[in-house]
Write a protein that holds these residues in place. Structure first.
Motif, PDB file in Angstrom:
ATOM      1  N   VAL B 179       0.860  -1.180   0.000  1.00 31.61           N
ATOM      2  CA  VAL B 179       0.000   0.000   0.000  1.00 31.61           C
ATOM      3  C   VAL B 179       0.896   1.230   0.000  1.00 31.61           C
ATOM      4  O   VAL B 179       2.117   1.110   0.142  1.00 31.61           O
ATOM      5  N   LEU B 180       0.299   2.416  -0.121  1.00 35.21           N
ATOM      6  CA  LEU B 180       1.092   3.614  -0.389  1.00 35.21           C
ATOM      7  C   LEU B 180       2.238   3.829   0.597  1.00 35.21           C
ATOM      8  O   LEU B 180       3.383   4.041   0.195  1.00 35.21           O
ATOM      9  N   TRP B 181       1.959   3.751   1.894  1.00 38.91           N
ATOM     10  CA  TRP B 181       3.043   4.078   2.842  1.00 38.91           C
ATOM     11  C   TRP B 181       4.149   3.047   2.781  1.00 38.91           C
ATOM     12  O   TRP B 181       5.331   3.367   2.933  1.00 38.91           O
ATOM     13  N   LYS B 182       3.798   1.790   2.488  1.00 42.25           N
ATOM     14  CA  LYS B 182       4.844   0.768   2.372  1.00 42.25           C
ATOM     15  C   LYS B 182       5.678   0.991   1.118  1.00 42.25           C
ATOM     16  O   LYS B 182       6.892   0.776   1.122  1.00 42.25           O
ATOM     17  N   GLU B 183       5.014   1.419   0.063  1.00 41.63           N
ATOM     18  CA  GLU B 183       5.734   1.728  -1.173  1.00 41.63           C
ATOM     19  C   GLU B 183       6.761   2.830  -0.916  1.00 41.63           C
ATOM     20  O   GLU B 183       7.908   2.751  -1.371  1.00 41.63           O
ATOM     21  N   LEU B 184       6.356   3.841  -0.143  1.00 44.34           N
ATOM     22  CA  LEU B 184       7.280   4.938   0.162  1.00 44.34           C
ATOM     23  C   LEU B 184       8.418   4.466   1.067  1.00 44.34           C
ATOM     24  O   LEU B 184       9.587   4.729   0.800  1.00 44.34           O
ATOM     25  N   VAL B 185       8.066   3.752   2.126  1.00 44.63           N
ATOM     26  CA  VAL B 185       9.061   3.410   3.147  1.00 44.63           C
ATOM     27  C   VAL B 185      10.016   2.309   2.677  1.00 44.63           C
ATOM     28  O   VAL B 185      11.217   2.388   2.899  1.00 44.63           O
ATOM     29  N   TYR B 186       9.487   1.285   1.994  1.00 44.85           N
ATOM     30  CA  TYR B 186      10.333   0.138   1.655  1.00 44.85           C
ATOM     31  C   TYR B 186      11.000   0.255   0.296  1.00 44.85           C
ATOM     32  O   TYR B 186      11.971  -0.434   0.026  1.00 44.85           O
ATOM     33  N   VAL B 187      10.445   1.060  -0.599  1.00 45.16           N
ATOM     34  CA  VAL B 187      10.989   1.082  -1.956  1.00 45.16           C
ATOM     35  C   VAL B 187      11.502   2.463  -2.355  1.00 45.16           C
ATOM     36  O   VAL B 187      12.675   2.626  -2.663  1.00 45.16           O
ATOM     37  N   LEU B 188      10.621   3.466  -2.300  1.00 44.60           N
ATOM     38  CA  LEU B 188      11.038   4.769  -2.815  1.00 44.60           C
ATOM     39  C   LEU B 188      12.176   5.377  -1.993  1.00 44.60           C
ATOM     40  O   LEU B 188      13.222   5.748  -2.541  1.00 44.60           O
ATOM     41  N   VAL B 189      11.984   5.479  -0.691  1.00 39.86           N
ATOM     42  CA  VAL B 189      12.986   6.153   0.145  1.00 39.86           C
ATOM     43  C   VAL B 189      14.346   5.435   0.104  1.00 39.86           C
ATOM     44  O   VAL B 189      15.366   6.083  -0.127  1.00 39.86           O
ATOM     45  N   PRO B 190      14.379   4.112   0.274  1.00 42.42           N
ATOM     46  CA  PRO B 190      15.706   3.464   0.195  1.00 42.42           C
ATOM     47  C   PRO B 190      16.396   3.680  -1.154  1.00 42.42           C
ATOM     48  O   PRO B 190      17.611   3.820  -1.209  1.00 42.42           O
ATOM     49  N   MET B 191      15.602   3.721  -2.226  1.00 42.48           N
ATOM     50  CA  MET B 191      16.225   3.917  -3.533  1.00 42.48           C
ATOM     51  C   MET B 191      16.714   5.346  -3.710  1.00 42.48           C
ATOM     52  O   MET B 191      17.621   5.600  -4.496  1.00 42.48           O
ATOM     53  N   ALA B 192      16.087   6.282  -3.007  1.00 39.57           N
ATOM     54  CA  ALA B 192      16.435   7.694  -3.185  1.00 39.57           C
ATOM     55  C   ALA B 192      17.384   8.187  -2.099  1.00 39.57           C
ATOM     56  O   ALA B 192      17.590   9.388  -1.961  1.00 39.57           O
ATOM     57  N   VAL B 193      17.963   7.267  -1.328  1.00 37.03           N
ATOM     58  CA  VAL B 193      18.800   7.676  -0.203  1.00 37.03           C
ATOM     59  C   VAL B 193      19.882   8.710  -0.577  1.00 37.03           C
ATOM     60  O   VAL B 193      20.010   9.722   0.113  1.00 37.03           O
ATOM     61  N   PRO B 194      20.631   8.523  -1.658  1.00 39.25           N
ATOM     62  CA  PRO B 194      21.648   9.543  -1.965  1.00 39.25           C
ATOM     63  C   PRO B 194      21.023  10.922  -2.187  1.00 39.25           C
ATOM     64  O   PRO B 194      21.533  11.922  -1.664  1.00 39.25           O
ATOM     65  N   GLY B 195      19.932  10.961  -2.906  1.00 38.65           N
ATOM     66  CA  GLY B 195      19.258  12.228  -3.172  1.00 38.65           C
ATOM     67  C   GLY B 195      18.691  12.838  -1.911  1.00 38.65           C
ATOM     68  O   GLY B 195      18.829  14.040  -1.661  1.00 38.65           O
ATOM     69  N   ILE B 196      18.068  12.021  -1.080  1.00 35.69           N
ATOM     70  CA  ILE B 196      17.480  12.541   0.152  1.00 35.69           C
ATOM     71  C   ILE B 196      18.581  13.051   1.077  1.00 35.69           C
ATOM     72  O   ILE B 196      18.458  14.116   1.679  1.00 35.69           O
ATOM     73  N   ALA B 197      19.693  12.317   1.145  1.00 31.39           N
ATOM     74  CA  ALA B 197      20.791  12.734   2.028  1.00 31.39           C
ATOM     75  C   ALA B 197      21.369  14.073   1.587  1.00 31.39           C
ATOM     76  O   ALA B 197      21.624  14.948   2.421  1.00 31.39           O
ATOM     77  N   SER B 198      21.564  14.241   0.287  1.00 32.99           N
ATOM     78  CA  SER B 198      22.163  15.513  -0.116  1.00 32.99           C
ATOM     79  C   SER B 198      21.161  16.650   0.028  1.00 32.99           C
ATOM     80  O   SER B 198      21.538  17.780   0.342  1.00 32.99           O
ATOM     81  N   THR B 199      19.875  16.359  -0.159  1.00 35.67           N
ATOM     82  CA  THR B 199      18.864  17.381   0.095  1.00 35.67           C
ATOM     83  C   THR B 199      18.904  17.797   1.561  1.00 35.67           C
ATOM     84  O   THR B 199      18.876  18.990   1.889  1.00 35.67           O
ATOM     85  N   LEU B 200      19.002  16.792   2.412  1.00 33.39           N
ATOM     86  CA  LEU B 200      19.056  17.042   3.849  1.00 33.39           C
ATOM     87  C   LEU B 200      20.243  17.926   4.216  1.00 33.39           C
ATOM     88  O   LEU B 200      20.112  18.943   4.895  1.00 33.39           O
ATOM     89  N   LEU B 201      21.423  17.562   3.708  1.00 36.52           N
ATOM     90  CA  LEU B 201      22.626  18.319   4.051  1.00 36.52           C
ATOM     91  C   LEU B 201      22.548  19.744   3.533  1.00 36.52           C
ATOM     92  O   LEU B 201      22.801  20.701   4.261  1.00 36.52           O
TER      93      LEU B 201
END
Ligand SMILES: Nc1ncnc2c1ncn2[C@@H]1O[C@H](COP(=O)(O)OP(=O)(O)OP(=O)(O)O)[C@@H](O)[C@H]1O
Ligand SMILES: [Mg+2]
Lengths: 333, 275
Positions: B179-201
């Motif tokens: 379902v949507l939140w699992k798609e975000l938590v288990y698939v999208l976010v782990p795949m986007a980790v480099p992008g999310i990390a640099s956005t964060l920094l």
């Protein structure tokens, strides 16, 4: 346990009707292939069944239950994508386990089922690799493993073999057919390759511009095509068509004859012509003959026959295998 | 290709790169040097290059206003606002990247356009709102403002990273029963980790250095390091050495963070360009 029914399904993208009013019933356990030229709406139809696209109108039923408004996660179908769509950040083990994890099964149960699936698909040695460390064929197997592990109601395949080379394709074709015979689960398979369709399907749906041109067994489609489109699409090499004046003696707007339903001789026959390109395959020979008053026709003959470019020949069609079509393309019987 | 580049060319480009880097770094370097000079030396002309390495500026700066309190405020505000912005932006960017409508591009442009407006244009209404809601000089108030201010950039950055992720993979997750939140938590976010990390920094750095709202909406209690620096350009006159000491103290943490994470930052910012 896995019948699929579409009732007057429509799909619009903007104002463009990609699927105009399709009704279709797929029986439980059948292997049904959607085939048609590029852009005819095969993938869209499959994605409507999957729930990845919403219908514009109409009803989709799984086992009689209306699932039109249900999302893909609730339909219990499995899909194998053309790109395989493996999760790149997970190992093979985690990839195959993912559907079970989503279904919140117990750890032991998941481990056992993953091991079983891996054994069936010869993936046991690769369970701890990431997808990028696998060959195309292994990735394909992982995608299939991920699909079978949770025993879905039906499998949906969208051109799963088109990224493999020709030899592997034949191999995987056999593997998938075999899988179907083992599992006896409904499979819906999309391809634009009519050879795949003919060899794998129990029943074929021929699509053209979103419309179902014909729905039947491979041999029905081959023997009695409902219209000119199906006649031209099914069979390889393609059926020859005789149009206009030359067709009028047969009482039809156009007449079709398959390359394998013509005799070729040097001295007499129905139509006179001259051999153009001759393709010698060893087992067969395809002769492209320029026929007077008709045009180019393809003839299929035995492999050891020596007709060459420039030879004068006569062609004789098998009269019982002539297909006649009306002006609108419908078959005349 | 590498072989055809001659040694001379290599040296020239290396020298050029160092020159540009030095030019960019010089103001920071000079600030640090100045912070170790006595006041008289700091304004001497011709300038004194080698300082006499006094620590008196640092002692006095700490004595006059508590550095660590401001530091803590800065951390709270920059990290807090970044985390909240990410929580809002991940679903938003998901929607724009994977479920676009004909108006999505317009919405993205509109969000960006809010960044083109000079902040001072809304200072008065903002100030009054803050006053009426009792948010003036509060860490929460500032965190909220910085979240809102940086949200467009965070959404834009995540949107560009998400666009690089094949939608097939998310669809596969849906087919697999996510379902949507699992798609975000288990698939999208782990795949986007480099992008999310640099956005964060990047966003932490932007929020850390934000000097307009942090100065205008705080007095003392919630004042972060930006306000701490500006308090040293006081009406009694400019004290260059003390100002430099305060600045050095304020930028040191972010400089260290940037240094430690430079590899991640570069990787994230070139994500998609080099696949
Ligand atoms: N999201 C979309 N928005 C607008 N038009 C679309 C969309 N998806 C598909 N189409 C259009 O719908 C038609 C059918 O597309 P579809 O992908 O189903 O074809 P296909 O038969 O699978 O073709 P192929 O063999 O090339 O995969 C095409 O004309 C395509 O341009
Ligand atoms: Mg397709």
């Amino acid at each position: 346990m896995g019948s699929i029914a579409l009732e007057h399904v429509n799909k619009f993208f903007g104002t463009h009707a990609v699927i105009p009013d399709v009704s279709l019933t797929i029986e439980d356990g059948a292997f049904v292939v959607f085939v048609g030229p590029s852009g005819c709406g095969k993938s869209t139809l499959l994605r409507l069944i999957a729930g990845l696209e919403d219908t514009s109108s109409g009803i989709i039923r799984l086992d009689g239950e209306d699932v039109t408004r249900k999302g893909p996660a609730q339909r219990q179908l499995a899909m194998v994508f053309q790109s395989y769509a493996l999760y790149p950040h997970m190992t093979v083990r985690q990839n195959i386990a993912f559907p079970l994890k989503m279904a919140e099964q117990s750890k032991e149960m998941i481990a056992r089922k993953v091991e079983d699936a891996a054994r069936v698909l010869n993936l046991t040695d690769y369970l701890d690799r990431k997808p990028r460390q696998l060959s195309g064929r292994q990735r394909q197997r992982v995608a299939i493993g991920r699909a079978i592990v949770r025993q879905p109601k039906a499998f949906l395949f969208d051109e799963p073999l088109s990224n493999l080379d020709a030899a592997l394709r034949v191999n995987m074709r056999l593997e998938i057919t075999e899988l179907h015979q083992q599992l006896k689960t409904t499979m819906v398979y999309v391809t634009h390759d009519q050879v795949e369709a003919m060899t794998m399907a129990d029943r074929i749906v021929v699509l053209n511009a979103g419309r179902v041109e014909q729905y039947g067994t491979p041999m029905e489609l081959y023997r009695s095509p409902a219209n000119k489109f199906v006649a031209g699409f099914i069979g390889s090499p393609k059926m020859n068509f005789i149009e206009g004046e030359a067709a009028s003696p047969f009482g039809a707007a156009s007449v079709g004859v398959r390359p394998e339903h013509m005799l070729i001789a040097r001295d007499r026959g129905e139509w006179k012509g001259r051999v153009g390109v001759a393709e010698h395959l060893g087992s067969d020979t395809f002769l492209h003959v320029h026929v007077d008053g008709i045009g180019l026709m393809t003839v299929r003959t035995g492999g050891e026959i020596d007709f060459f470019h420039g030879d004068d020949v006569w062609l004789t069609p098998d009269p019982s295998r002539l297909y006649r079509f009306a002006r609108d393309g419908q078959a005349l019987r | 290709m590498a072989r055809s580049v001659t040694l001379q060319k290599k040296l020239t480009f290396t020298a050029l790169a160092w020159a540009v880097a030095f030019l960019l770094f010089f103001p920071i370097f000079w600030t640090i040097l100045t912070s170790f000079k006595p006041e008289a030396q700091a304004i001497a002309s011709p300038p004194v290059i080698i300082p006499s390495w006094t620590l008196e500026n640092y002692v006095e700066v700490q004595a006059r206003s508590d550095y660590f309190r401001h530091f803590a405020n800065s951390v709270w505000i920059s990290v807090g606002s970044t985390l909240i912005a990410l929580l809002i932006a991940i679903p938003a960017a998901w929607a724009m990247a994977f479920a676009p409508t004909p108006k999505t591009k317009d919405v993205l442009m509109w969000m960006l356009s809010t960044k083109m407006m000079p902040a001072v244009g809304v200072l008065v209404p903002m100030y009054l709102l803050f006053h009426d809601f009792g948010l003036l000089d509060t860490v929460w108030g500032l965190t909220m403002v910085l979240t809102l201010i940086n949200l467009p950039i965070v959404i834009w950055m995540l949107y560009t990273y998400f666009k690089e992720i094949p939608v097939d993979i998310l669809e596969a997750a849906r087919m697999d029963g996510a379902v949507l939140w699992k798609e975000l938590v288990y698939v999208l976010v782990p795949m986007a980790v480099p992008g999310i990390a640099s956005t964060l920094l990047l966003n932490i750095i932007l929020a850390w250095n934000e000097a307009f709202w942090t100065i205008n909406l705080t007095a003392s209690k919630a004042a972060p390091l930006t306000a701490f620096i500006s308090s040293f350009s006081s009406p009694q006159g400019l004290f260059w050495a003390k100002l430099s000491a305060a600045s050095t103290l304020a930028i040191a943490p972010i400089l260290v963070l940037g240094w430690l994470s430079q590899r991640q930052l570069v990787r994230g910012l070139t994500f998609g360009a080099v696949k």
